[in-house]
Design a protein around this motif. Sequence first.
Motif, PDB file in Angstrom:
ATOM      1  N   THR A 282      37.397  51.546  44.581  1.00  0.00           N
ATOM      2  CA  THR A 282      36.661  51.126  45.641  1.00  0.00           C
ATOM      3  C   THR A 282      37.264  49.883  46.446  1.00  0.00           C
ATOM      4  O   THR A 282      37.608  49.081  45.655  1.00  0.00           O
ATOM      5  CB  THR A 282      35.231  50.825  45.480  1.00  0.00           C
ATOM      6  OG1 THR A 282      34.555  52.035  45.028  1.00  0.00           O
ATOM      7  CG2 THR A 282      34.544  50.466  46.666  1.00  0.00           C
ATOM      8  N   PRO A 283      37.483  49.908  47.756  1.00  0.00           N
ATOM      9  CA  PRO A 283      38.107  48.818  48.277  1.00  0.00           C
ATOM     10  C   PRO A 283      37.447  47.600  48.119  1.00  0.00           C
ATOM     11  O   PRO A 283      35.989  47.734  48.171  1.00  0.00           O
ATOM     12  CB  PRO A 283      38.241  49.022  49.893  1.00  0.00           C
ATOM     13  CG  PRO A 283      38.268  50.838  49.807  1.00  0.00           C
ATOM     14  CD  PRO A 283      37.374  51.078  48.718  1.00  0.00           C
ATOM     15  N   VAL A 284      38.121  46.367  48.269  1.00  0.00           N
ATOM     16  CA  VAL A 284      37.269  45.176  48.059  1.00  0.00           C
ATOM     17  C   VAL A 284      37.427  44.210  49.040  1.00  0.00           C
ATOM     18  O   VAL A 284      38.619  43.733  49.442  1.00  0.00           O
ATOM     19  CB  VAL A 284      37.712  44.835  46.499  1.00  0.00           C
ATOM     20  CG1 VAL A 284      37.106  43.250  46.407  1.00  0.00           C
ATOM     21  CG2 VAL A 284      37.572  45.590  45.468  1.00  0.00           C
ATOM     22  N   VAL A 285      36.300  43.492  49.586  1.00  0.00           N
ATOM     23  CA  VAL A 285      36.550  42.321  50.346  1.00  0.00           C
ATOM     24  C   VAL A 285      36.221  41.136  49.325  1.00  0.00           C
ATOM     25  O   VAL A 285      35.281  40.873  48.799  1.00  0.00           O
ATOM     26  CB  VAL A 285      35.408  42.031  51.333  1.00  0.00           C
ATOM     27  CG1 VAL A 285      35.706  40.791  51.962  1.00  0.00           C
ATOM     28  CG2 VAL A 285      35.733  43.347  52.431  1.00  0.00           C
ATOM     29  N   SER A 286      37.403  40.474  48.974  1.00  0.00           N
ATOM     30  CA  SER A 286      37.269  39.564  47.727  1.00  0.00           C
ATOM     31  C   SER A 286      37.249  37.983  48.424  1.00  0.00           C
ATOM     32  O   SER A 286      38.215  37.564  48.988  1.00  0.00           O
ATOM     33  CB  SER A 286      38.442  39.372  47.005  1.00  0.00           C
ATOM     34  OG  SER A 286      38.770  38.516  46.003  1.00  0.00           O
ATOM     35  N   LEU A 287      35.933  37.269  48.269  1.00  0.00           N
ATOM     36  CA  LEU A 287      35.932  35.978  48.626  1.00  0.00           C
ATOM     37  C   LEU A 287      36.492  35.205  47.399  1.00  0.00           C
ATOM     38  O   LEU A 287      35.618  34.823  46.406  1.00  0.00           O
ATOM     39  CB  LEU A 287      34.280  35.684  48.865  1.00  0.00           C
ATOM     40  CG  LEU A 287      33.909  36.099  50.505  1.00  0.00           C
ATOM     41  CD1 LEU A 287      33.228  37.391  50.171  1.00  0.00           C
ATOM     42  CD2 LEU A 287      33.196  35.426  51.074  1.00  0.00           C
ATOM     43  N   PHE A 288      37.590  34.636  47.400  1.00  0.00           N
ATOM     44  CA  PHE A 288      38.392  34.280  46.288  1.00  0.00           C
ATOM     45  C   PHE A 288      38.443  32.646  46.123  1.00  0.00           C
ATOM     46  O   PHE A 288      38.819  32.178  46.884  1.00  0.00           O
ATOM     47  CB  PHE A 288      39.851  34.808  46.325  1.00  0.00           C
ATOM     48  CG  PHE A 288      40.292  34.730  45.243  1.00  0.00           C
ATOM     49  CD1 PHE A 288      40.282  35.876  44.229  1.00  0.00           C
ATOM     50  CD2 PHE A 288      41.110  33.693  44.586  1.00  0.00           C
ATOM     51  CE1 PHE A 288      40.973  35.944  43.045  1.00  0.00           C
ATOM     52  CE2 PHE A 288      41.581  33.724  43.245  1.00  0.00           C
ATOM     53  CZ  PHE A 288      41.599  34.907  42.441  1.00  0.00           C
ATOM     54  N   SER A 289      37.520  32.221  45.436  1.00  0.00           N
ATOM     55  CA  SER A 289      37.550  30.676  45.150  1.00  0.00           C
ATOM     56  C   SER A 289      39.040  30.255  44.509  1.00  0.00           C
ATOM     57  O   SER A 289      39.400  30.948  43.556  1.00  0.00           O
ATOM     58  CB  SER A 289      36.499  30.259  44.274  1.00  0.00           C
ATOM     59  OG  SER A 289      36.744  29.040  43.628  1.00  0.00           O
ATOM     60  N   PRO A 290      39.622  29.423  45.119  1.00  0.00           N
ATOM     61  CA  PRO A 290      41.191  29.179  44.618  1.00  0.00           C
ATOM     62  C   PRO A 290      41.277  28.311  43.251  1.00  0.00           C
ATOM     63  O   PRO A 290      42.239  27.873  43.016  1.00  0.00           O
ATOM     64  CB  PRO A 290      41.678  28.580  45.764  1.00  0.00           C
ATOM     65  CG  PRO A 290      40.659  27.604  46.545  1.00  0.00           C
ATOM     66  CD  PRO A 290      39.505  28.534  46.155  1.00  0.00           C
ATOM     67  N   PRO A 299      41.968  41.403  43.022  1.00  0.00           N
ATOM     68  CA  PRO A 299      41.621  42.835  42.515  1.00  0.00           C
ATOM     69  C   PRO A 299      42.914  43.355  42.786  1.00  0.00           C
ATOM     70  O   PRO A 299      43.813  43.205  43.592  1.00  0.00           O
ATOM     71  CB  PRO A 299      40.514  43.060  43.503  1.00  0.00           C
ATOM     72  CG  PRO A 299      39.714  41.896  44.014  1.00  0.00           C
ATOM     73  CD  PRO A 299      40.922  40.969  43.934  1.00  0.00           C
ATOM     74  N   TYR A 300      43.221  44.578  41.733  1.00  0.00           N
ATOM     75  CA  TYR A 300      44.488  44.915  41.549  1.00  0.00           C
ATOM     76  C   TYR A 300      44.505  46.320  41.884  1.00  0.00           C
ATOM     77  O   TYR A 300      43.607  47.210  41.510  1.00  0.00           O
ATOM     78  CB  TYR A 300      44.825  44.643  40.107  1.00  0.00           C
ATOM     79  CG  TYR A 300      46.377  45.083  39.786  1.00  0.00           C
ATOM     80  CD1 TYR A 300      47.469  44.206  40.126  1.00  0.00           C
ATOM     81  CD2 TYR A 300      46.675  46.275  39.589  1.00  0.00           C
ATOM     82  CE1 TYR A 300      48.704  44.523  39.864  1.00  0.00           C
ATOM     83  CE2 TYR A 300      47.988  46.562  39.222  1.00  0.00           C
ATOM     84  CZ  TYR A 300      49.078  45.638  39.560  1.00  0.00           C
ATOM     85  OH  TYR A 300      50.548  45.813  39.108  1.00  0.00           O
ATOM     86  N   GLY A 301      45.471  46.978  42.766  1.00  0.00           N
ATOM     87  CA  GLY A 301      45.623  48.214  42.768  1.00  0.00           C
ATOM     88  C   GLY A 301      44.858  48.996  43.835  1.00  0.00           C
ATOM     89  O   GLY A 301      44.916  50.183  43.917  1.00  0.00           O
ATOM     90  N   VAL A 302      43.972  48.450  44.660  1.00  0.00           N
ATOM     91  CA  VAL A 302      43.179  49.074  45.607  1.00  0.00           C
ATOM     92  C   VAL A 302      43.560  48.220  46.949  1.00  0.00           C
ATOM     93  O   VAL A 302      43.783  47.265  46.927  1.00  0.00           O
ATOM     94  CB  VAL A 302      41.599  49.014  45.214  1.00  0.00           C
ATOM     95  CG1 VAL A 302      41.365  49.969  43.954  1.00  0.00           C
ATOM     96  CG2 VAL A 302      41.107  47.623  44.980  1.00  0.00           C
ATOM     97  N   PRO A 303      42.939  48.928  48.216  1.00  0.00           N
ATOM     98  CA  PRO A 303      42.885  48.158  49.253  1.00  0.00           C
ATOM     99  C   PRO A 303      42.061  46.937  49.172  1.00  0.00           C
ATOM    100  O   PRO A 303      41.076  47.052  48.692  1.00  0.00           O
ATOM    101  CB  PRO A 303      42.492  48.960  50.536  1.00  0.00           C
ATOM    102  CG  PRO A 303      42.725  50.447  49.806  1.00  0.00           C
ATOM    103  CD  PRO A 303      42.643  50.272  48.430  1.00  0.00           C
TER     104      PRO A 303
END
Length: 364
Positions: A282-290, A299-303
């Motif tokens: 499943t595609p992911v919108v990642s709110l990524f804390s640095p 997230p790896y391997g998906v949009p």
Amino acid sequence: MARTLAVRLDSDGDVLLSGPAVRALARRGGPVDLLASPAGAAAARLLPGVAEVLEYAAPWSGFRPPPVDRAAALGLVEDLAARGYDLAVIFTSYHQSALPMALLARLAGIPRVVATSEDYPGSLLDVRHRRADPPGGGHEVEAAMELAVAAGAPAPTDADLRLAVRRPLPALPAELSALPDGFVALHPGASVPSRGLTPAHAGSLAAGLAAAGHAVVVTGGPGERELAGATVAAARAAAPGATVLDLAGRTDLAGLAAVLEAARCVVVGNTGPAHLAAAVGTPVVSLFSPVVPAERWAPYGVPVVLLGDRTADCRGSRARECPVPGHPCLSSVPPAAVVAAVARLTAGAPGAVNATEGAPRCAS
């Protein structure tokens, strides 16, 4: 028959990222057992290629590591010795040491022990693997696969690097089986607080998604019911009549995988369910804390679309509690940006993959 012990003593997300490497070890022939922490055992049971899951609460790993327990350590040594493994492969993150587990494997009489180690291992390792430069190397999926290959696994194809879960996934309970079509899953919590969303921010994102016409399903673990409830209440108040469901605490990890697979898109921090979404495609919108680098942990391997301030003062700190008042690295992301990211991913538009330099392998 040769029997391999794979070790990953972290949380669910870390275990999922090690999944491709575990499958590679299984292609050597013979069963592969996985030793996991209590926090990662549920994910370990979802991995293809795992014959049996063992559990050990290691005092050198985890968000809240337990005290040293002599009886538990000696019990693990005896159990591993009785199982007669011929190979142990110890998977760790770039900042962790494999040597405590290597010592236990040696005490259990495992004749070949393989791990990544920057520290001098003495006689604890037969193969001392080192990650590539820059320090820490590339994505955690690729680093784990490099270690598996160093242990004798066949070289991977691109398909071998995909995250995966066992099929079929369990059917959802009857009361959850009628999820709305085309929903967006929002998972606001995280086991490490610095990597999740604040209640106010999560509520604003849910409200923005609902106001944009999306059915929203809010997910979370049993300890995240309060956060999920506040998120749902905010969304319903801002968009009366919108479809917003609260599933927090109502599924186990396998059930959560089934929910995320049914979603058109998942909005989530940098936490285990982000990797679970990737594992079900499943595609992911990642709110990524640095606090950790995206090039290793996204997230790896998906949009995927990465959002958040990756130049924030907390970058690279590995902080578990946010060191900056208000959690601005994520809270500065407005609902409109999340709605736009969801639109890009669900439309299948080219260029939906994050634009960060050194981004992990993701399909566009």
